[in-house]
Design a protein around this motif. Structure first.
Motif, PDB file in Angstrom:
ATOM      1  N   ALA A  87       0.764  -1.025   0.168  1.00 52.13           N
ATOM      2  CA  ALA A  87      -0.152   0.171   0.226  1.00 52.13           C
ATOM      3  C   ALA A  87       0.756   1.387   0.229  1.00 52.13           C
ATOM      4  CB  ALA A  87      -1.081  -0.080   1.338  1.00 52.13           C
ATOM      5  N   SER A  88       2.088   1.067   0.749  1.00 52.48           N
ATOM      6  CA  SER A  88       2.812   2.438   0.695  1.00 52.48           C
ATOM      7  C   SER A  88       3.336   2.882  -0.707  1.00 52.48           C
ATOM      8  CB  SER A  88       4.300   2.029   1.649  1.00 52.48           C
ATOM      9  OG  SER A  88       4.819   1.080   1.196  1.00 52.48           O
ATOM     10  N   ARG A  89       3.205   1.821  -1.536  1.00 52.22           N
ATOM     11  CA  ARG A  89       3.726   2.390  -2.951  1.00 52.22           C
ATOM     12  C   ARG A  89       2.754   2.860  -4.046  1.00 52.22           C
ATOM     13  NH1 ARG A  89       8.893   0.004  -5.723  1.00 52.22           N
ATOM     14  NH2 ARG A  89       7.974  -1.596  -6.836  1.00 52.22           N
ATOM     15  N   VAL A  90       1.268   2.770  -3.502  1.00 53.64           N
ATOM     16  CA  VAL A  90       0.345   3.340  -4.154  1.00 53.64           C
ATOM     17  C   VAL A  90       0.308   4.952  -4.575  1.00 53.64           C
ATOM     18  CG1 VAL A  90      -2.372   3.600  -4.099  1.00 53.64           C
ATOM     19  CG2 VAL A  90      -1.331   1.515  -3.251  1.00 53.64           C
ATOM     20  N   PRO A  91       0.788   5.816  -3.428  1.00 51.96           N
ATOM     21  CA  PRO A  91       0.924   7.088  -3.724  1.00 51.96           C
ATOM     22  C   PRO A  91       1.912   7.432  -4.743  1.00 51.96           C
ATOM     23  CG  PRO A  91       0.501   6.978  -1.340  1.00 51.96           C
ATOM     24  CD  PRO A  91       0.739   5.368  -1.968  1.00 51.96           C
TER      25      PRO A  91
END
Length: 229
Positions: free
Chosen positions: A121-125
C-alpha cells in the motif's frame, strides 16, 4: 525506503501543476489529439480522474476497476466533456484520493491492482504520482520529461528498471545516467550486455515508452525493444 506521506505531498503538488496547466486550455484544445495514439487530451484527462478513483478503491480494499471493459467505457464516456467539467472531475477525484491517503491505515499491507498485480500500500501514492506526471507530459501542452522533478525521474527509472529486470524479451542491459549512476535491467533474453547511456529524461522516456531512444548512446548491441507497460 518508501515514504508514503511524502509521496502524497508530491502527488498534490503534481496535481496542482496539472490543474493550472489544463486550466489554460479551451474546449477545442481538449478535443485535440494527445501524444498517446488514439487518445485525445480529453481521454487523458478522463483517465486521470478515473485512475484516482480506482486507486481509492485499491486503498479501501475494493477491486481497482469493475472490469477492463468498464474502465475503457468510463474513459470513452468522459473524453468529450467540456473543459470546465473535466477540471471539476479532476479536482474532485484528486480530493477523494487525498482523503483516502489521509485516512488511518496499515501502509505495510499488500493491496491488489489490475490484472492480479500486488504491491505494498505504501507504493500506491508513488504510482499515482507517476500517473499524474507522465500523463501531464502526454497532454502535449508544454510540460516535458525534462521538466519532471529530478527525484521523480530517478525513482521512476529505478521502478522501470526493476519492472523489466529478468524479462524474457529483454537482454541484459546497463543503464547509465549522465551523473554516472548505473542500474541494470533485463537479462531474460539472449544477447548483451548492452550499455545504454543518456540524460535521465531520455532514459525515462525510452523506458516509459514516451521516446524512441534516439537520444541515447548505445554500446554492445542494438537498443533493446521493451515490452509495453
Amino acid at each position: 525506503m518508501i515514504d508514503h506521506a511524502r509521496d502524497l505531498e508530491s502527488v498534490q503538488l503534481a496535481t496542482e501543476r496539472l490543474l493550472a496547466a489544463v486550466g489554460e486550455l479551451d474546449n477545442a484544445a481538449v478535443t485535440d489529439q494527445s501524444r498517446l495514439p488514439g487518445w485525445t487530451r480529453g481521454h487523458v484527462l478522463a483517465h486521470l480522474a478515473r485512475n484516482a478513483d480506482a486507486l481509492v478503491n485499491v486503498l479501501e480494499g475494493r477491486p481497482m476497476y469493475a472490469s477492463a471493459g468498464d474502465r475503457d467505457a468510463d474513459i470513452e464516456r468522459g473524453a468529450p466533456r467540456p473543459l470546465d467539467v473535466q477540471l471539476a472531475d479532476l479536482r474532485a477525484s484528486a480530493d477523494r484520493f487525498r482523503a483516502a491517503g489521509a485516512a488511518p491505515a496499515d501502509w505495510s499491507r499488500t493491496v491488489e491492482l489490475r490484472n492480479g498485480v500486488t504491491d505494498s500500500a505504501s507504493r500506491v501514492p508513488f504510482r499515482r504520482w507517476v500517473e499524474v506526471e507522465l500523463h501531464h507530459v502526454d497532454l502535449g501542452i508544454g510540460y516535458e520529461l525534462e521538466d519532471l522533478p529530478e527525484e521523480f525521474k530517478e525513482r521512476e527509472i529505478d521502478f522501470l528498471a526493476e519492472r523489466f529486470g529478468g524479462h524474457k524479451d529483454v537482454p541484459s542491459t546497463e543503464l547509465r545516467t549522465e551523473d554516472g549512476r548505473i542500474r541494470t535491467t533485463g537479462g531474460g533474453a539472449e544477447g548483451g550486455p548492452v550499455a545504454v547511456e543518456g540524460t535521465a529524461a531520455d532514459l525515462l522516456g525510452w523506458l516509459a515508452g514516451r521516446r524512441d531512444g534516439s537520444g541515447l548512446v548505445v554500446k554492445g548491441g542494438p537498443l533493446p525493444s521493451l515490452p509495453p507497460l
